[in-house]
Scaffold this motif. Structure first.
Motif, PDB file in Angstrom:
ATOM      1  N   ALA A 214       0.809  -1.223   0.000  1.00 46.14           N
ATOM      2  CA  ALA A 214       0.000   0.000   0.000  1.00 46.14           C
ATOM      3  C   ALA A 214       0.845   1.278   0.000  1.00 46.14           C
ATOM      4  CB  ALA A 214      -0.923  -0.005   1.216  1.00 46.14           C
ATOM      5  N   TYR A 215       2.178   1.151  -0.038  1.00 47.31           N
ATOM      6  CA  TYR A 215       3.049   2.318   0.139  1.00 47.31           C
ATOM      7  C   TYR A 215       2.754   3.409  -0.888  1.00 47.31           C
ATOM      8  CZ  TYR A 215       7.216   5.221  -0.397  1.00 47.31           C
ATOM      9  OH  TYR A 215       8.055   6.271  -0.542  1.00 47.31           O
ATOM     10  N   GLU A 216       2.639   3.050  -2.176  1.00 45.58           N
ATOM     11  CA  GLU A 216       2.428   4.071  -3.214  1.00 45.58           C
ATOM     12  C   GLU A 216       1.152   4.873  -2.956  1.00 45.58           C
ATOM     13  OE1 GLU A 216       4.063   1.376  -4.051  1.00 45.58           O
ATOM     14  OE2 GLU A 216       5.851   2.350  -4.882  1.00 45.58           O
ATOM     15  N   ALA A 217       0.110   4.181  -2.482  1.00 41.91           N
ATOM     16  CA  ALA A 217      -1.170   4.867  -2.278  1.00 41.91           C
ATOM     17  C   ALA A 217      -1.235   5.581  -0.933  1.00 41.91           C
ATOM     18  CB  ALA A 217      -2.301   3.836  -2.376  1.00 41.91           C
ATOM     19  N   ALA A 218      -0.723   4.915   0.113  1.00 41.12           N
ATOM     20  CA  ALA A 218      -0.963   5.422   1.462  1.00 41.12           C
ATOM     21  C   ALA A 218       0.252   6.105   2.094  1.00 41.12           C
ATOM     22  CB  ALA A 218      -1.415   4.267   2.354  1.00 41.12           C
ATOM     23  N   GLY A 219       1.433   5.994   1.491  1.00 44.93           N
ATOM     24  CA  GLY A 219       2.622   6.622   2.058  1.00 44.93           C
ATOM     25  C   GLY A 219       3.312   5.726   3.062  1.00 44.93           C
ATOM     26  N   PRO A 220       4.332   6.272   3.757  1.00 43.84           N
ATOM     27  CA  PRO A 220       5.156   5.457   4.652  1.00 43.84           C
ATOM     28  C   PRO A 220       4.326   4.757   5.729  1.00 43.84           C
ATOM     29  CG  PRO A 220       6.160   7.597   4.312  1.00 43.84           C
ATOM     30  CD  PRO A 220       4.801   7.661   3.680  1.00 43.84           C
ATOM     31  N   ALA A 221       4.676   3.524   5.992  1.00 45.61           N
ATOM     32  CA  ALA A 221       4.018   2.720   7.028  1.00 45.61           C
ATOM     33  C   ALA A 221       5.068   1.758   7.561  1.00 45.61           C
ATOM     34  CB  ALA A 221       2.841   1.962   6.426  1.00 45.61           C
ATOM     35  N   PRO A 222       4.821   1.172   8.734  1.00 46.66           N
ATOM     36  CA  PRO A 222       5.796   0.195   9.222  1.00 46.66           C
ATOM     37  C   PRO A 222       6.124  -0.851   8.165  1.00 46.66           C
ATOM     38  CG  PRO A 222       4.213   0.682  10.932  1.00 46.66           C
ATOM     39  CD  PRO A 222       3.736   1.403   9.683  1.00 46.66           C
ATOM     40  N   LEU A 223       7.408  -1.196   8.105  1.00 44.87           N
ATOM     41  CA  LEU A 223       7.854  -2.184   7.134  1.00 44.87           C
ATOM     42  C   LEU A 223       7.464  -3.584   7.613  1.00 44.87           C
ATOM     43  CD1 LEU A 223      11.436  -0.707   6.628  1.00 44.87           C
ATOM     44  CD2 LEU A 223       9.472  -0.461   5.074  1.00 44.87           C
TER      45      LEU A 223
END
Lengths: 276, 297
Positions: A214-223
């Protein structure tokens, strides 16, 4: 940002710790990580000690373009220091640590020593918009032990704040663990390839980190963090250790999965989980 | 002679240790109250020494909150004898919710029921619980001379009870037990602990601080037992526990757990205001620096 090599922005990366001259486990871990799609490989130091033929591991790391952070072992061997600086406090632990160190120092090629001196103590990379800080013990001290049971959440939040990172990766203890904190920060001890995790199993461990879908859509998140068990030819390693006259206590650990030395630094919780 | 004035130098002349960040907090949960009257106690704890009082859980909460904000890494519960504190188990639970904890005890209250409760508290926490029990010799003849008649066997029973509940207690021994600091002494001590049922004995050896009751038992500090700036290194100073720890009693926050009877070592009422450099002006500072000891586990 575009001037930074692409390998510093991987979507999936493998992190190895504490190789302790276990070249067979390292080769197997590299194969495994590539098979799982790791775009970049990192090693957080302590390449020597415990196992045989300390010139092999640096050669493998360089051949496979593994980026290496300096551990206390590289600092000690690189500078011909009198001991490994592992930070043990018990006389028996120090005796075995000295045997491992003296053997490693004596058998490390000079070309490796100069490379060890040139290694960085910390390295910053980015994954999925998250700032990763790679170190050996902790960001503040090369030989600090970050055990799971003695690294509470407020302390880890402080380290992330003080060192301006979203994720800290470390090794040095030989036991893998990870915490995702209330702030969203992460601290991950990647474990060790050099000896088993004191759990009665002969495999060793590394950590595989991935950027979420979801990174491209939602931005940085826990890896996403996966601790990967690595089976390797541990009996071959044991035979080589015996040929090199390394202590039978070390061989026993490789063959049984239980630590027999360097135990006094373990906190109560981790010590209770082992056999010795 | 422990204090700076007695040694005849102004406080500016002493080497200073920088505070690098608060990692460790000591709570004097029993103050200076103890069921024993050990002849080597550096703060002369006893059944009637109330110079530092028993801490309640309510009194601890503001310090725990502050410690959480400051990112403290570990906690120690001490005294006096912590198990004299009726709230010791709730205090331990609250502490272990926040981080790893070590309890320092003489072992006399460690019966089966207490150990069972301690085991349950330890298992419920995400963090490590260590119990440190003091022994002062290889048998009653040494130990009881310092700690009182019958205390050796009772302490050993406490250690056994801990082991029966899957604890791996750390046995603390001071150098009042002659020869314990050497290899032979250490080996003998390990054998003793194996013989009383500890399958994986853990030992911590501490020097004697020549203050409190110990100054009367053996001797106090001589005037030369002080640190000077030209005899210390930055690395040596950074390794001292006062560079990253503080001790809390009912009377405030002190630079370390050793100097709570020294008015000059009280640095404030709250943890945050005590995070500043400290001049190493006491005889006890000399012991810590020269022996390289830390009270931490």
């Amino acid at each position: 940002m575009s001037s930074i090599p692409a390998a510093l922005f991987p979507r999936r990366a493998a992190f190895f710790g504490g190789v302790y001259s276990n070249s067979h486990a390292l080769e197997e871990a590299i194969r495994d990580a590539r098979r799982r799609g790791a775009e970049a490989l990192f090693c957080l130091g302590d390449l020597g000690g415990f196992g045989p033929h300390p010139g092999r591991v640096p050669a493998i790391l360089r051949e496979h373009r593994v980026t290496v952070v300096q551990g206390n072992y590289e600092d000690s061997v690189g500078h011909d220091r009198p001991d490994c600086q592992c930070g043990y406090t018990d006389p028996r632990d120090n005796r075995f640590a000295q045997i491992a160190y003296d053997y490693t120092l004596l058998n490390t090629p000079a070309s490796c020593k100069s490379w060890y001196r040139s290694l960085v103590r910390t390295l910053r990379i980015e994954m999925g918009g998250r700032r990763l800080l790679l170190c050996h013990g902790s960001p503040r001290r090369q030989n600090e032990f970050l055990w799971r049971s003695t690294s509470p959440v407020p302390f880890l939040e402080r380290l992330l704040r003080d060192y301006e990172a979203d994720v800290i990766l470390c090794t040095h203890t030989g036991l893998h663990w990870g915490r995702t904190l209330p702030s969203g920060g992460q601290v991950i001890n990647v474990g060790a390839l050099g000896r088993p995790a004191n759990d009665g199993r002969t495999n060793v461990w590394y950590a595989l980190l991935s950027v979420g879908a979801a990174y491209e859509a939602a931005g940085p998140a826990p890896l996403a963090v996966e601790f990967v068990p690595v089976a390797y030819d541990h009996e071959r390693l044991a035979r080589e250790m015996r040929r090199e006259m390394l202590p039978e206590e070390f061989v026993e650990t490789i063959l049984t999965g239980w630590w027999t030395t360097c135990l006094e630094v373990l906190p109560a919780r981790e010590r209770e989980a082992g056999r010795f | 002679m422990n204090g700076p004035q007695e040694a005849g130098r102004s406080c500016d002349a002493w080497p200073k240790v920088e505070m690098t960040g608060l990692d460790t907090v000591w709570f004097y949960v029993a103050g200076t109250l103890c069921n024993l009257r050990c002849t080597h106690c550096f703060i002369s704890c006893s059944p009637d020494n109330r110079s530092h009082g028993m801490m309640t859980l309510q009194e601890m909460h503001p310090y725990l909150d502050e410690a959480e904000r400051l990112g403290v890494r570990e906690y120690y519960l001490t005294g006096g004898e912590p198990f004299l504190n009726r709230e010791i188990l709730p205090i331990l639970e609250a502490t272990l919710r926040q981080g790893p904890a070590t309890v320092l005890t003489n072992g006399l209250f460690l019966d089966q029921l207490t150990c069972r409760k301690l085991r349950a508290i330890a298992d419920a926490s995400d963090y490590s619980l260590d119990i440190r029990v003091s022994l002062d010799g290889w048998g009653p003849e040494d130990h009881d001379r310092i700690r009182g008649s019958g205390t050796f066997h009772r302490a050993v029973n406490g250690i056994r009870a801990l082991a029966e509940h899957r604890f791996l207690p750390i046995v603390t021994v001071t150098e009042a037990a002659e020869g314990v600091g050497g290899i032979d002494g250490r080996t003998r001590f390990l054998e003793l602990l194996l013989s009383v049922g500890l399958s994986r004995p853990r030992i911590k050896i501490l020097p004697l601080w020549r203050i409190g009751a110990e100054a009367g038992r053996a001797r106090g500090y001589e005037s030369w037992e002080r640190l000077s700036s030209d005899a210390t290194t930055p690395e040596g100073l950074a390794a001292l526990q006062c560079s990253s720890g503080r001790a809390v009693t009912t009377r405030g926050v002190y630079v370390c757990p050793i100097l709570i009877d020294e008015p000059g070592a009280r640095l404030g009422a709250r943890l945050e205001e005590t995070l500043r450099p400290f001049g190493l002006s006491y005889g006890a500072c000399h012991t810590c620096y020269v022996s390289g000891v830390t009270c931490r586990t």
